[in-house]
Scaffold this active site. Structure first.
Site, PDB file in Angstrom:
ATOM      1  N   HIS A 306       0.846  -1.193   0.000  1.00  0.00           N
ATOM      2  CA  HIS A 306       0.000   0.000   0.000  1.00  0.00           C
ATOM      3  C   HIS A 306       0.874   1.233   0.000  1.00  0.00           C
ATOM      4  O   HIS A 306       1.919   1.244   0.645  1.00  0.00           O
ATOM      5  CB  HIS A 306      -0.928   0.022   1.226  1.00  0.00           C
ATOM      6  N   ASP A 363      -8.120  -4.216  -0.477  1.00  0.00           N
ATOM      7  CA  ASP A 363      -8.676  -4.620  -1.770  1.00  0.00           C
ATOM      8  C   ASP A 363      -8.564  -6.112  -2.002  1.00  0.00           C
ATOM      9  O   ASP A 363      -9.366  -6.704  -2.722  1.00  0.00           O
ATOM     10  CB  ASP A 363      -7.956  -3.887  -2.908  1.00  0.00           C
TER      11      ASP A 363
HETATM   12  N1  ACO Z   1       4.254  -7.485  -5.512  1.00  0.00           N
HETATM   13  C1  ACO Z   1       5.589  -7.645  -5.559  1.00  0.00           C
HETATM   14  N2  ACO Z   1       6.492  -6.741  -5.146  1.00  0.00           N
HETATM   15  C2  ACO Z   1       6.029  -5.590  -4.676  1.00  0.00           C
HETATM   16  C3  ACO Z   1       4.649  -5.335  -4.594  1.00  0.00           C
HETATM   17  C4  ACO Z   1       3.751  -6.329  -5.025  1.00  0.00           C
HETATM   18  N3  ACO Z   1       2.432  -6.135  -4.960  1.00  0.00           N
HETATM   19  N4  ACO Z   1       4.456  -4.094  -4.076  1.00  0.00           N
HETATM   20  C5  ACO Z   1       5.675  -3.595  -3.839  1.00  0.00           C
HETATM   21  N5  ACO Z   1       6.621  -4.493  -4.204  1.00  0.00           N
HETATM   22  C6  ACO Z   1       8.078  -4.342  -4.008  1.00  0.00           C
HETATM   23  C7  ACO Z   1       8.676  -3.386  -5.034  1.00  0.00           C
HETATM   24  O1  ACO Z   1       9.109  -4.077  -6.181  1.00  0.00           O
HETATM   25  C8  ACO Z   1       9.799  -2.797  -4.244  1.00  0.00           C
HETATM   26  O2  ACO Z   1      10.847  -3.735  -4.215  1.00  0.00           O
HETATM   27  P1  ACO Z   1      12.397  -3.236  -4.140  1.00  0.00           P
HETATM   28  O3  ACO Z   1      12.500  -2.432  -2.879  1.00  0.00           O
HETATM   29  O4  ACO Z   1      13.178  -4.496  -4.125  1.00  0.00           O
HETATM   30  O5  ACO Z   1      12.599  -2.416  -5.373  1.00  0.00           O
HETATM   31  C9  ACO Z   1       9.260  -2.689  -2.821  1.00  0.00           C
HETATM   32  O6  ACO Z   1       8.270  -3.736  -2.736  1.00  0.00           O
HETATM   33  C10 ACO Z   1       8.611  -1.363  -2.491  1.00  0.00           C
HETATM   34  O7  ACO Z   1       7.643  -1.103  -3.491  1.00  0.00           O
HETATM   35  P2  ACO Z   1       7.217   0.331  -3.973  1.00  0.00           P
HETATM   36  O8  ACO Z   1       6.725   0.243  -5.365  1.00  0.00           O
HETATM   37  O9  ACO Z   1       8.309   1.307  -3.664  1.00  0.00           O
HETATM   38  O10 ACO Z   1       6.017   0.633  -3.039  1.00  0.00           O
HETATM   39  P3  ACO Z   1       5.028   1.775  -3.305  1.00  0.00           P
HETATM   40  O11 ACO Z   1       4.655   2.297  -1.989  1.00  0.00           O
HETATM   41  O12 ACO Z   1       5.503   2.731  -4.305  1.00  0.00           O
HETATM   42  O13 ACO Z   1       3.798   1.037  -4.016  1.00  0.00           O
HETATM   43  C11 ACO Z   1       1.778  -0.088  -4.345  1.00  0.00           C
HETATM   44  C12 ACO Z   1       2.652   0.648  -3.345  1.00  0.00           C
HETATM   45  C13 ACO Z   1       1.580   0.726  -5.617  1.00  0.00           C
HETATM   46  C14 ACO Z   1       0.400  -0.280  -3.703  1.00  0.00           C
HETATM   47  C15 ACO Z   1       2.435  -1.429  -4.666  1.00  0.00           C
HETATM   48  O14 ACO Z   1       2.618  -2.159  -3.482  1.00  0.00           O
HETATM   49  C16 ACO Z   1       1.631  -2.241  -5.679  1.00  0.00           C
HETATM   50  O15 ACO Z   1       1.811  -2.058  -6.891  1.00  0.00           O
HETATM   51  N6  ACO Z   1       0.736  -3.160  -5.205  1.00  0.00           N
HETATM   52  C17 ACO Z   1      -0.103  -3.922  -6.067  1.00  0.00           C
HETATM   53  C18 ACO Z   1      -1.277  -3.073  -6.562  1.00  0.00           C
HETATM   54  C19 ACO Z   1      -2.340  -2.860  -5.495  1.00  0.00           C
HETATM   55  O16 ACO Z   1      -2.749  -3.749  -4.787  1.00  0.00           O
HETATM   56  N7  ACO Z   1      -2.818  -1.603  -5.421  1.00  0.00           N
HETATM   57  C20 ACO Z   1      -3.884  -1.240  -4.490  1.00  0.00           C
HETATM   58  C21 ACO Z   1      -3.374  -0.532  -3.303  1.00  0.00           C
HETATM   59  S1  ACO Z   1      -4.658  -0.297  -2.138  1.00  0.00           S
HETATM   60  C22 ACO Z   1      -5.517   1.057  -2.625  1.00  0.00           C
HETATM   61  O17 ACO Z   1      -5.120   1.802  -3.473  1.00  0.00           O
HETATM   62  C23 ACO Z   1      -6.880   1.292  -1.986  1.00  0.00           C
END
Ligand code: ACO
Length: 421
Positions: A306, A363
């Protein structure tokens, strides 16, 4: 902490006051920045920009805290109804039993829509996305209820609130019946708000509808958990559209469009689409766990992580319990739900996910519950909108009551300078 921030620009020193919130959040008040310095701030996505002061919702992403009007989301999900929560968000205080009884009765009195509005829903193709239907007919509500709201009149504001609270679930339910080719079921004033939604959405025509208390309780929780989340994309949209003095229906309609996107409310639909794709590919969760961890693969586990909650999503903890209860009660046997359970277990035990604090978010579980209830996947974001309605109303009302100025950001122009043809 000092009470001002100092900015040095071109050798000149400027002072800006600080604003400290009741939870000690700190903002630098730059209202006079451009007038004083000629410069503006640049913050695409507004991640460092407070667009307003608000006393509705407090969120601490690091600590995993979410509160409406000071009450924790756990307290409300455990002890309040969605309608009590809506009243709290919109009017600022938890309702007394008299206020609640009146609020419920007034909403029921508005729980009907002009039949021509239903004809508009009918004229959409069955393949239409229900978020598009909902946004259109919410905007169209104004045409059939044209009286303008005097925002300085508590009575007018109250009428506008109960009117949209009464009409919105009808539009939501009818959008579902439209895309599933079922005839319209009228609102039933003998039922409470949540039971009425269930009846309008799930009742087979000609047959009595038997309420399932587990589903009613889970839906009540889900709607409470989604009811507000401070200045996110759709809420900011509602406030900025309303800041032009566009009416409540138009502002909410714009909020629905903002919520539609897969980066916002559309995420719960994306979770189910991912689970379906894994199932279609043989259901090998380990393969998809490996893909999610592979830096050369763009695949991410939808429903994990998130942007704001960096330790856990407090809503996910509550809704996981409700999901377990619904699945146990309905005894559904569904390979998609088995994949969801498998992914959840593997991710919670996997070092990659543990190290990055990637937990299932709200979600992930809301999609699972909605699927178990038999709600079509395209409707998931509509259900999010149904829950978010009181938050949008509260934010619109707060923005209008505080006489906030029209939203009008600046930009830094990077195109061509003057050219000649
Ligand atoms: N699956 C695999 N790896 C992930 C995921 C995931 N769902 N989410 C984050 N990571 C990893 C990233 O690759 C990154 O790895 P690294 O540090 O080795 O490069 C690390 O975790 C941090 O990720 P960020 O992208 O920096 O986290 P950010 O806070 O920018 O993104 C987000 C959050 C967009 C929600 C992300 O976790 C994601 O894409 N999740 C899946 C989509 C999702 O479920 N969205 C709904 C969110 S809830 C809402 O909006 C109500």
């Amino acid at each position: 902490m000092s009470d001002k921030a100092i900015l040095e620009l071109n050798g000149e020193r400027f002072e800006f006051p600080l604003v400290i919130g009741t939870e000690n959040e700190v903002a630098i008040d730059i209202k006079t920045l451009r007038a004083q310095t000629g410069a503006v701030t640049l913050d695409p996505g507004y991640k460092n920009t407070g667009s307003c002061e608000s006393s509705i919702t407090f969120l601490n992403g690091e600590k995993g805290e979410l509160r409406y009007r000071g009450y924790s989301i756990d307290d409300l999900a455990e002890n309040a109804s969605f309608i009590q929560t809506a009243y709290l968000l919109i009017f600022g205080e938890f309702p007394t039993s008299e206020q609640l009884a009146k609020f419920e009765a007034d909403i029921k009195a508005h729980s009907e829509v002009d039949s021509r509005l239903l004809q508009i829903v009918d004229s959409f193709p069955n393949s239409a996305h229900p978020m598009g239907i909902l946004s259109s007919v919410t905007s169209a509500l104004l045409a059939f209820n044209p009286s303008s709201v005097d925002v300085d009149s508590d009575e007018d504001m109250y009428k506008a609130v109960v009117s949209i609270m009464g009409k919105f679930p009808i539009l939501v339910a009818y959008a579902q019946r439209k895309i599933t080719n079922q005839s319209y079921v009228a609102s039933d004033s003998n039922l409470d708000y949540i039971e009425n939604i269930c009846s309008m959405m799930f009742k087979s025509s000609g047959e009595p509808y038997v309420q399932n208390p587990v589903i009613v309780a889970a839906l009540n929780k889900l709607l409470i958990l989604h009811a507000d989340h401070e200045q996110n994309c759709s809420t900011s949209t509602v406030r900025i559209v309303g800041s032009s003095h566009a009416g409540l229906y138009a502002s909410i309609s714009a909020g629905i469009s903002a919520l539609w996107g897969p980066l916002h409310g559309g995420a719960n639909q994306a979770v189910l689409e991912m689970l379906q794709a894994i199932s279609d590919d043989g259901g090998d969760t380990k393969k998809y766990m490996a893909k999610a961890k592979d830096k050369n693969d763009p695949f991410r586990l939808m429903g994990f992580g998130h942007r704001v909650y960096k330790n856990f999503d407090p809503r996910a903890r509550i809704i996981k319990k409700a999901a377990d209860e619904v699945l146990a009660d309905l005894g559904v046997s569904d390979p998609i739900l088995d994949i969801a359970k498998g992914l959840e277990k593997e991710a919670l035990e996997d070092q990659y996910f543990v190290d990055r604090k990637l937990y299932p978010n709200v979600d992930f579980y809301s999609g699972i519950i909605y699927r178990a209830m038999g709600i079509p996947v395209e409707m998931f974001t509509v259900m999010f909108a149904l829950g978010r309605l009181p938050g949008w109303i509260a934010q619109w009302k707060e923005m209008r009551s505080r006489k906030e100025p029209i939203g009008r950001p600046r930009q830094i122009y990077t195109g061509d300078t003057l050219r000649k043809l």
